[in-house]
Design a protein around this motif. Structure first.
Motif, PDB file in Angstrom:
ATOM      1  N   GLY A 234       0.799  -1.214   0.000  1.00 22.53           N
ATOM      2  CA  GLY A 234       0.000   0.000   0.000  1.00 22.53           C
ATOM      3  C   GLY A 234       0.831   1.264   0.000  1.00 22.53           C
ATOM      4  O   GLY A 234       0.487   2.247  -0.675  1.00 22.53           O
ATOM      5  N   VAL A 235       1.937   1.259   0.728  1.00 25.37           N
ATOM      6  CA  VAL A 235       2.764   2.476   0.785  1.00 25.37           C
ATOM      7  C   VAL A 235       3.490   2.685  -0.539  1.00 25.37           C
ATOM      8  O   VAL A 235       3.691   3.818  -0.969  1.00 25.37           O
ATOM      9  N   LYS A 236       3.858   1.610  -1.207  1.00 19.61           N
ATOM     10  CA  LYS A 236       4.457   1.754  -2.542  1.00 19.61           C
ATOM     11  C   LYS A 236       3.440   2.371  -3.487  1.00 19.61           C
ATOM     12  O   LYS A 236       3.776   3.216  -4.318  1.00 19.61           O
ATOM     13  N   ALA A 237       2.177   1.972  -3.369  1.00 20.13           N
ATOM     14  CA  ALA A 237       1.123   2.570  -4.192  1.00 20.13           C
ATOM     15  C   ALA A 237       0.984   4.059  -3.880  1.00 20.13           C
ATOM     16  O   ALA A 237       0.786   4.875  -4.786  1.00 20.13           O
ATOM     17  N   ILE A 238       1.106   4.422  -2.601  1.00 25.02           N
ATOM     18  CA  ILE A 238       1.076   5.842  -2.228  1.00 25.02           C
ATOM     19  C   ILE A 238       2.225   6.578  -2.894  1.00 25.02           C
ATOM     20  O   ILE A 238       2.066   7.688  -3.410  1.00 25.02           O
ATOM     21  N   ASP A 239       3.410   5.960  -2.899  1.00 24.11           N
ATOM     22  CA  ASP A 239       4.580   6.558  -3.542  1.00 24.11           C
ATOM     23  C   ASP A 239       4.296   6.798  -5.031  1.00 24.11           C
ATOM     24  O   ASP A 239       4.611   7.864  -5.572  1.00 24.11           O
ATOM     25  N   HIS A 240       3.679   5.820  -5.701  1.00 29.06           N
ATOM     26  CA  HIS A 240       3.313   6.003  -7.111  1.00 29.06           C
ATOM     27  C   HIS A 240       2.405   7.224  -7.266  1.00 29.06           C
ATOM     28  O   HIS A 240       2.611   8.051  -8.150  1.00 29.06           O
ATOM     29  N   CYS A 241       1.408   7.317  -6.399  1.00 26.79           N
ATOM     30  CA  CYS A 241       0.444   8.422  -6.482  1.00 26.79           C
ATOM     31  C   CYS A 241       1.110   9.772  -6.275  1.00 26.79           C
ATOM     32  O   CYS A 241       0.914  10.704  -7.063  1.00 26.79           O
ATOM     33  N   VAL A 242       1.887   9.886  -5.200  1.00 25.30           N
ATOM     34  CA  VAL A 242       2.518  11.171  -4.877  1.00 25.30           C
ATOM     35  C   VAL A 242       3.459  11.595  -5.993  1.00 25.30           C
ATOM     36  O   VAL A 242       3.428  12.743  -6.458  1.00 25.30           O
ATOM     37  N   GLU A 243       4.312  10.672  -6.434  1.00 29.24           N
ATOM     38  CA  GLU A 243       5.272  11.075  -7.465  1.00 29.24           C
ATOM     39  C   GLU A 243       4.579  11.348  -8.802  1.00 29.24           C
ATOM     40  O   GLU A 243       5.029  12.208  -9.555  1.00 29.24           O
ATOM     41  N   ALA A 244       3.485  10.671  -9.096  1.00 34.09           N
ATOM     42  CA  ALA A 244       2.725  10.980 -10.319  1.00 34.09           C
ATOM     43  C   ALA A 244       2.101  12.368 -10.224  1.00 34.09           C
ATOM     44  O   ALA A 244       2.137  13.143 -11.186  1.00 34.09           O
ATOM     45  N   LEU A 245       1.540  12.689  -9.064  1.00 35.34           N
ATOM     46  CA  LEU A 245       0.901  13.998  -8.881  1.00 35.34           C
ATOM     47  C   LEU A 245       1.911  15.150  -8.904  1.00 35.34           C
ATOM     48  O   LEU A 245       1.587  16.256  -9.331  1.00 35.34           O
ATOM     49  N   LEU A 246       3.136  14.884  -8.448  1.00 35.23           N
ATOM     50  CA  LEU A 246       4.166  15.929  -8.423  1.00 35.23           C
ATOM     51  C   LEU A 246       5.073  15.875  -9.650  1.00 35.23           C
ATOM     52  O   LEU A 246       6.030  16.634  -9.748  1.00 35.23           O
ATOM     53  N   SER A 247       4.761  15.001 -10.582  1.00 31.81           N
ATOM     54  CA  SER A 247       5.605  14.776 -11.758  1.00 31.81           C
ATOM     55  C   SER A 247       5.733  16.015 -12.634  1.00 31.81           C
ATOM     56  O   SER A 247       4.789  16.807 -12.758  1.00 31.81           O
ATOM     57  N   ILE A 248       6.880  16.119 -13.283  1.00 34.68           N
ATOM     58  CA  ILE A 248       7.072  17.199 -14.260  1.00 34.68           C
ATOM     59  C   ILE A 248       6.189  16.969 -15.485  1.00 34.68           C
ATOM     60  O   ILE A 248       6.005  17.880 -16.289  1.00 34.68           O
ATOM     61  N   ARG A 249       5.639  15.774 -15.624  1.00 35.86           N
ATOM     62  CA  ARG A 249       4.756  15.453 -16.743  1.00 35.86           C
ATOM     63  C   ARG A 249       3.344  15.120 -16.260  1.00 35.86           C
ATOM     64  O   ARG A 249       2.621  14.364 -16.924  1.00 35.86           O
ATOM     65  N   SER A 250       2.954  15.647 -15.119  1.00 36.07           N
ATOM     66  CA  SER A 250       1.609  15.351 -14.614  1.00 36.07           C
ATOM     67  C   SER A 250       0.579  15.796 -15.646  1.00 36.07           C
ATOM     68  O   SER A 250       0.810  16.726 -16.416  1.00 36.07           O
ATOM     69  N   GLN A 251      -0.545  15.096 -15.644  1.00 40.14           N
ATOM     70  CA  GLN A 251      -1.622  15.446 -16.572  1.00 40.14           C
ATOM     71  C   GLN A 251      -2.948  15.037 -15.944  1.00 40.14           C
ATOM     72  O   GLN A 251      -2.975  14.252 -14.998  1.00 40.14           O
ATOM     73  N   PRO A 252      -4.057  15.600 -16.419  1.00 38.29           N
ATOM     74  CA  PRO A 252      -5.340  15.446 -15.722  1.00 38.29           C
ATOM     75  C   PRO A 252      -5.812  14.016 -15.488  1.00 38.29           C
ATOM     76  O   PRO A 252      -6.383  13.737 -14.442  1.00 38.29           O
ATOM     77  N   VAL A 253      -5.605  13.109 -16.417  1.00 38.85           N
ATOM     78  CA  VAL A 253      -6.120  11.746 -16.251  1.00 38.85           C
ATOM     79  C   VAL A 253      -5.382  11.044 -15.120  1.00 38.85           C
ATOM     80  O   VAL A 253      -6.005  10.465 -14.221  1.00 38.85           O
ATOM     81  N   THR A 254      -4.055  11.085 -15.142  1.00 39.18           N
ATOM     82  CA  THR A 254      -3.315  10.433 -14.063  1.00 39.18           C
ATOM     83  C   THR A 254      -3.507  11.177 -12.752  1.00 39.18           C
ATOM     84  O   THR A 254      -3.523  10.545 -11.694  1.00 39.18           O
ATOM     85  N   ASP A 255      -3.661  12.502 -12.803  1.00 43.98           N
ATOM     86  CA  ASP A 255      -3.948  13.259 -11.576  1.00 43.98           C
ATOM     87  C   ASP A 255      -5.220  12.735 -10.913  1.00 43.98           C
ATOM     88  O   ASP A 255      -5.250  12.505  -9.703  1.00 43.98           O
ATOM     89  N   ALA A 256      -6.275  12.553 -11.696  1.00 44.26           N
ATOM     90  CA  ALA A 256      -7.557  12.106 -11.145  1.00 44.26           C
ATOM     91  C   ALA A 256      -7.430  10.709 -10.535  1.00 44.26           C
ATOM     92  O   ALA A 256      -7.894  10.462  -9.407  1.00 44.26           O
TER      93      ALA A 256
END
Length: 193
Positions: free
Chosen positions: A2-24
């Motif tokens: 679960g914490v690895k999944a949180i890491d995926h979420c946080v780094e995706a949301l803070l990514s230099i390539r973040s975008q609306p679909v992955t943000d949601a």
């Protein structure tokens, strides 16, 4: 985990390539995990809560090919390779420090994530952003997971190798706040010690 999944979420949301679909997807998954993981620890037999954890974990990787991750994953790869530490544990230890390191570059997004997770409703953006790092630390503590490098079998002698190896990881190069030298990785390792 679960914490690895949180890491995926946080780094995706803070990514230099973040975008609306992955943000949601990432924001919804993060909200589910912050709720379901403690509930699952309290009652591991609750199948509804376990299902929510699994759905959120799936959501956390949906669309990851469309964004770039960062320093938490890059450091985690090296800690895992050198010490055979599972990525979920490296995320427990490293992610809060990486969130803090990235705060100057991702301040508004960190504040937005904190608000969405109901971690803070402070008036200042800085306080709301700071609540994300604190909330991550609190969650790891509440789940009784390791939070320091010695807890996961890392020894100080490894500090001689990890920074240079991390600098060769392509995910470190895509971190939202540039990591120009291995000394920055070493500083984060020291904070995690």
């Amino acid at each position: 985990t679960g914490v690895k999944a949180i890491d995926h979420c946080v780094e995706a949301l803070l990514s230099i390539r973040s975008q609306p679909v992955t943000d949601a997807l990432a924001l919804q998954a993060l909200d589910m995990l912050f709720t379901a993981l403690p509930a699952c620890k309290t009652d591991p037999g609750d199948l509804h809560v376990r299902l929510n954890c699994q759905i959120a974990a799936w959501m956390s990787v949906s669309g990851l090919a469309n964004v770039s991750l960062g320093l938490s994953h890059g450091m985690g790869h090296q800690l895992g390779a050198i010490n055979a530490v599972p990525h979920g544990y490296t995320s427990c230890v490293v992610l809060p420090h990486v969130i803090g390191f990235n705060r100057p570059t991702t301040l508004d997004r960190q504040a937005w994530i904190s608000e969405a997770l109901r971690l803070s409703n402070a008036a200042s953006v800085e306080e709301r952003a700071g609540a994300l790092e604190d909330g991550m630390r609190d969650l790891v503590h509440d789940l009784a997971l390791p939070s320091r490098l010695p807890d996961i079998g890392v020894v100080r002698a490894d500090f001689a190798h990890i920074p240079a190896m991390a600098m060769s990881d392509p995910l470190v190069a895509s971190n939202p706040r540039p990591v120009p030298t291995p000394e920055i990785v070493l500083e984060l390792l020291e904070k995690a010690w």
